[in-house]
Design a protein around this motif. Structure first.
Motif, PDB file in Angstrom:
ATOM      1  N   ARG A  77       0.844  -1.199   0.000  1.00 23.13           N
ATOM      2  CA  ARG A  77       0.000   0.000   0.000  1.00 23.13           C
ATOM      3  C   ARG A  77       0.877   1.246   0.000  1.00 23.13           C
ATOM      4  O   ARG A  77       2.071   1.183   0.260  1.00 23.13           O
ATOM      5  CB  ARG A  77      -0.964  -0.005   1.202  1.00 23.13           C
ATOM      6  CG  ARG A  77      -0.314  -0.070   2.550  1.00 23.13           C
ATOM      7  CD  ARG A  77      -1.289   0.320   3.663  1.00 23.13           C
ATOM      8  NE  ARG A  77      -1.782   1.667   3.495  1.00 23.13           N
ATOM      9  CZ  ARG A  77      -2.310   2.409   4.481  1.00 23.13           C
ATOM     10  NH1 ARG A  77      -2.423   1.903   5.699  1.00 23.13           N
ATOM     11  NH2 ARG A  77      -2.708   3.632   4.266  1.00 23.13           N
TER      12      ARG A  77
ATOM     13  N   GLU B 136       4.340   7.663   9.181  1.00 25.35           N
ATOM     14  CA  GLU B 136       3.141   6.996   9.701  1.00 25.35           C
ATOM     15  C   GLU B 136       3.416   5.533  10.019  1.00 25.35           C
ATOM     16  O   GLU B 136       2.535   4.803  10.439  1.00 25.35           O
ATOM     17  CB  GLU B 136       1.954   7.169   8.747  1.00 25.35           C
ATOM     18  CG  GLU B 136       2.249   6.897   7.298  1.00 25.35           C
ATOM     19  CD  GLU B 136       1.092   7.260   6.367  1.00 25.35           C
ATOM     20  OE1 GLU B 136      -0.010   7.580   6.842  1.00 25.35           O
ATOM     21  OE2 GLU B 136       1.300   7.199   5.144  1.00 25.35           O
TER      22      GLU B 136
ATOM     23  N   ASP C  84      -2.333   6.482  10.954  1.00 28.93           N
ATOM     24  CA  ASP C  84      -1.664   5.203  10.717  1.00 28.93           C
ATOM     25  C   ASP C  84      -0.558   4.971  11.745  1.00 28.93           C
ATOM     26  O   ASP C  84      -0.350   3.838  12.180  1.00 28.93           O
ATOM     27  CB  ASP C  84      -1.106   5.141   9.290  1.00 28.93           C
ATOM     28  CG  ASP C  84      -2.190   4.743   8.300  1.00 28.93           C
ATOM     29  OD1 ASP C  84      -2.944   3.804   8.615  1.00 28.93           O
ATOM     30  OD2 ASP C  84      -2.303   5.379   7.246  1.00 28.93           O
TER      31      ASP C  84
ATOM     32  N   ARG D 202      -7.274   0.644  12.716  1.00 29.83           N
ATOM     33  CA  ARG D 202      -7.939   1.921  13.000  1.00 29.83           C
ATOM     34  C   ARG D 202      -9.434   1.888  12.711  1.00 29.83           C
ATOM     35  O   ARG D 202     -10.169   2.773  13.118  1.00 29.83           O
ATOM     36  CB  ARG D 202      -7.266   3.049  12.210  1.00 29.83           C
ATOM     37  CG  ARG D 202      -7.449   2.964  10.727  1.00 29.83           C
ATOM     38  CD  ARG D 202      -6.482   3.870   9.991  1.00 29.83           C
ATOM     39  NE  ARG D 202      -7.101   5.070   9.475  1.00 29.83           N
ATOM     40  CZ  ARG D 202      -6.505   5.908   8.624  1.00 29.83           C
ATOM     41  NH1 ARG D 202      -5.261   5.703   8.241  1.00 29.83           N
ATOM     42  NH2 ARG D 202      -7.125   6.966   8.188  1.00 29.83           N
TER      43      ARG D 202
HETATM   44 MG    MG Z   1      -2.169   7.277   6.536  1.00 28.69          MG
END
Ligand code: MG
Ligand code: PEP
Length: 561
Positions: free
Chosen positions: A350, A413, A437, A447
């Motif tokens: 990602r 993050e 994050d 989250r």
């Molecule tokens: Mg993020």
């Protein structure tokens, strides 16, 4: 009086009646046959009636909608009575398949066909799936999926909201958002703050309340009460009278003694940017470019991208705009970049990492950004999401330089990036802490999950320490590179003070939160903010850190924040 405690994620005290977001429509079982005694003709006629009803409902909504929403609703309404869809369903019914299963399968085939055609047609593929779910709901006699429509404003209750749900969310009709799931960094929380709606997440059981129940919501305290009492009615009236005080930001974020902390906006496209400029944001601290392309299943062209980016740059001539390259994956899948079958998407390919599996997309995006920058007057900074190592930072800086981008940076993050901030910041010009994050990875807590909300708060001592480490890394060797915060932590006025005390240089948030953060920040000096940061860091738990700091900021209670 029945209470539903949850986590308050967007302030506001309000009373209203609730409407539940209908549950997603489940797939009719494969091989389901026509019930005994029902002929194919009867089932086909029932399907036609249901599709006509769905068509009329969507058209009625289109009539009162405007802009993009109207066009989408009109196109979807037409799809509900599409002859190819209905004919292929009728064929299946003729062979003995049940009406619900027939429209489901016909929807799949038509959607796949549109998808394979590509371009504009491919974008209609999801409309067919929406329509088939609506027709099945109509055949079952259950509420249609999606945000309920209502002539009067209501409090929306859902298990959780996905970014795609927001497309049809009319802020004029919604008084507040309540979810049984979701955490403080979930998309429901982000959406609520960006729309200025009071919101409480992770309120277990709230999704079981019947439609029409009257509740009191305190979005700062995280409280939902059924059958509000007089004191709650008075609190809601008081909020209605004072909320307007929190709607104006004068355009300069600073502490009481004049230490400047530019307050920037998080935006997802030109519309947000124009709204943020109107609210006097001092620039953009996070432009989530993937939000421009959430509906796309093919890569947007360089021209399309440049046009979308120029729309944002144009709202802030001469001002800083921090653009983030596509952050696809986990809660924000983009079919042309991410693999929907990954077993663990939050830890998967990602953000910046998609360059490993889909090379070229990042370079083309950087070209588009450079082109848009040349054609506008904004001061454009560009950062990569999900950077974990100094090598990645160095490579990103090189790609930016090759594309002609002057100011490369990274998001911090991933805990490894905070821990190695010094090495990373040697490679790039700035960092921006993505505390949403950073919190989920530091705490190993998704989250999006309501039950983990208590872990998932940036007040966690571990997260505050990672923020401090990043700031220390940025100051090492005297290079003093700027470190901002663009996660939701920046929109919490008490935490904004702590972050300032920790040495963060800018705070970026949904534009609706600018005024509240500015109002609280200006009540403390820099030395006081530093003292509050020390206090927060010394607390053994997130709850104590928050309570200790809030106690020293009486302005929060005065303003209902
Ligand atoms: Mg993020
Ligand atoms: C973050 O992770 O804090 C952030 C700002 O990025 P996003 O919420 O888009 O993941």
């Amino acid at each position: 009086m029945q209470n539903f405690p949850g986590v308050g994620v967007s302030p506001g005290r309000i009373i209203g009646t609730i409407r539940q977001m209908p549950k997603p429509v489940s797939e009719p079982p494969a091989g389901e046959q026509l019930p005994a005694g029902v002929t194919a003709e009867e089932a086909t006629a029932a399907l036609k009636t249901a599709s006509r009803t769905v068509h009329d409902q969507l058209n009625a909504r289109a009539e009162i909608a405007s802009g993009d929403g109207k066009a989408v609703l009109e196109a979807t309404a037409l799809m509900a009575t599409d002859s190819m869809l209905l004919k292929s369903a009728a064929k299946l019914i003729g062979r003995g398949t049940s009406g619900q299963r027939a429209i489901w399968e016909a929807g799949s085939s038509v959607s796949e066909m549109l998808h394979n055609l590509g371009g504009y047609m491919a974008e209609r593929a999801t409309d067919v799936l929406d329509v088939r779910a609506r027709i099945v709901a109509e055949l079952r006699g259950v509420p249609a999926p999606g945000i309920p429509s209502s002539p009067t404003p209501f409090i929306l209750v859902a298990e959780d909201l996905a970014p795609a749900d927001t497309a049809t969310l009319d802020p004029e009709k919604i008084l507040a958002l309540l979810t049984a799931g979701g955490g403080p960094q979930s998309h429901t929380a982000i959406i609520a703050r960006s729309l200025g709606l009071p919101a409480v997440v992770a309120a277990t059981g709230v999704d079981q309340l019947p439609d029409g129940t009257e509740v009191y919501v305190d979005g700062a305290a995280g409280l939902i009460t059924v059958d509000p009492d007089d004191s709650q009615r008075a609190a809601a009236d008081q909020w209605a009278a004072t909320a307007s005080l929190l709607s104006a930001f004068n355009g300069t974020g600073a502490t009481a003694d004049g230490h400047l902390v530019p307050l920037l906006a998080n935006v997802g496209g030109a519309k947000d940017a124009v709204a943020a400029a109107k609210l006097n944001a001092q620039g953009v601290g996070l432009f989530r470019t993937e939000f421009c392309f959430l509906e796309r299943d093919t890569e947007p062209t360089v021209e399309e991208q440049a046009a979308a980016y120029k729309g944002v740059f144009g709202a802030f001539p001469g001002k800083k705009v921090v653009l983030r390259t596509l952050d696809a994956g986990a809660d924000k899948p983009l079919p042309f970049l991410t693999d929907a079958t990954e077993p663990n998407p939050a830890l998967g390919v990602r953000g910046y990492r998609t360059d490993l599996t889909t090379p070229g997309v990042l370079e083309r995006q950087l070209q588009a950004i450079a082109r848009a920058e040349r054609e506008s007057e904004a001061d454009v900074w560009v950062m990569a999401p999900m950077i974990s190592t100094a090598e990645e930072a160095a490579r990103f800086a090189r790609l930016c330089a090759e594309a002609g981008i002057k100011t490369p940076g990274v998001m911090v993050e991933v805990p490894s990036a905070a821990l190695t901030a010094e090495a990373i910041l040697r490679e790039v010009d700035f960092a921006s802490l993505g505390t949403n994050d950073l919190t989920q990875y530091a705490m190993a807590a998704d989250r999006q999950l309501g039950p983990l909300a208590a872990l998932n708060t940036p007040w966690q001592p571990a997260v505050l320490r990672l923020v401090r480490l990043t700031v220390e890394g940025s100051a090492a060797e005297g290079h003093n590179k700027p470190v901002g915060v663009c996660g939701e932590a920046a929109a919490d006025p008490a935490l904004a003070v702590v972050l300032t005390g920790l040495g963060v240089t800018t705070l970026s948030m949904t534009a609706r939160s600018l005024a509240a953060v500015a109002a609280v920040l200006k009540t403390v000096t820099l030395a006081e903010a530093q003292e509050l940061a020390r206090l927060a860091l010394s607390a053994p738990t997130a709850t104590e850190a928050r309570a200790l700091v809030r106690e020293k900021l009486p302005v929060l209670e005065e303003l209902g924040l």
